[in-house]
Design a protein around this motif. Sequence first.
Motif, PDB file in Angstrom:
ATOM      1  N   PRO A  38      -7.258 -15.254  50.909  1.00  0.00           N
ATOM      2  CA  PRO A  38      -7.651 -13.754  51.326  1.00  0.00           C
ATOM      3  C   PRO A  38      -8.190 -13.596  52.665  1.00  0.00           C
ATOM      4  O   PRO A  38      -8.063 -12.615  53.266  1.00  0.00           O
ATOM      5  CB  PRO A  38      -8.162 -13.161  50.263  1.00  0.00           C
ATOM      6  N   LEU A  39      -8.798 -14.643  52.978  1.00  0.00           N
ATOM      7  CA  LEU A  39      -9.603 -14.608  54.470  1.00  0.00           C
ATOM      8  C   LEU A  39      -8.519 -14.884  55.557  1.00  0.00           C
ATOM      9  O   LEU A  39      -9.200 -14.716  56.405  1.00  0.00           O
ATOM     10  CB  LEU A  39     -10.909 -15.666  54.507  1.00  0.00           C
ATOM     11  N   ASP A  40      -7.442 -15.079  55.246  1.00  0.00           N
ATOM     12  CA  ASP A  40      -6.571 -15.398  56.388  1.00  0.00           C
ATOM     13  C   ASP A  40      -6.007 -14.132  56.878  1.00  0.00           C
ATOM     14  O   ASP A  40      -5.626 -14.095  57.999  1.00  0.00           O
ATOM     15  CB  ASP A  40      -5.225 -16.093  55.791  1.00  0.00           C
ATOM     16  N   ASP A  41      -6.141 -13.075  55.901  1.00  0.00           N
ATOM     17  CA  ASP A  41      -5.749 -11.775  56.507  1.00  0.00           C
ATOM     18  C   ASP A  41      -6.960 -11.201  57.371  1.00  0.00           C
ATOM     19  O   ASP A  41      -8.019 -11.168  57.060  1.00  0.00           O
ATOM     20  CB  ASP A  41      -5.542 -10.732  55.196  1.00  0.00           C
ATOM     21  N   PRO A  42      -6.625 -10.779  58.604  1.00  0.00           N
ATOM     22  CA  PRO A  42      -7.626 -10.408  59.515  1.00  0.00           C
ATOM     23  C   PRO A  42      -8.733  -8.912  59.103  1.00  0.00           C
ATOM     24  O   PRO A  42      -9.752  -8.938  59.216  1.00  0.00           O
ATOM     25  CB  PRO A  42      -7.042 -10.148  60.809  1.00  0.00           C
TER      26      PRO A  42
END
Length: 143
Positions: A38-42
């Motif tokens: 989920p941290l890949d989403d800015p």
Amino acid sequence: MARDNATFRRVSPIATGAAALSDRAKTATADAMVRKSPLDDPENAAFAWARYRRLMRLMMGITLGVVILALAVLYKRVDDVSPHFFIATALGIGFSMLLMSALMGLVFLSSGTGHDASVDNSLDGLDEEDDGDPDHGAGGRRR
């Protein structure tokens, strides 16, 4: 005296271990690492890091308060000590508290965003190849 490079070539234990894995285990490992965090989403990352910075600012304030309180108590109760004692006490308490809060903040960040849930640590594919034979190598287990 010339040395033969082939004689003195060192084999990396990592390379040896990777070569020992079967193709199926390599595929299972590669599939497990493909999941998106989920941290890949800015947008999620920006929110999570803002929350982490807010937590660190709060902990910096608490740390300063604890250091000032500890120094005040030591100043009143301890007679005739070097100023280095107070400096060491302040740095020790401050560094310890900030390090602990930074590490726990990272744990909260990872857990709160769902980053932990996106990791698959399953090694079940490797256990299927283990036949239990003690002569098989390090993978053979006695039950």
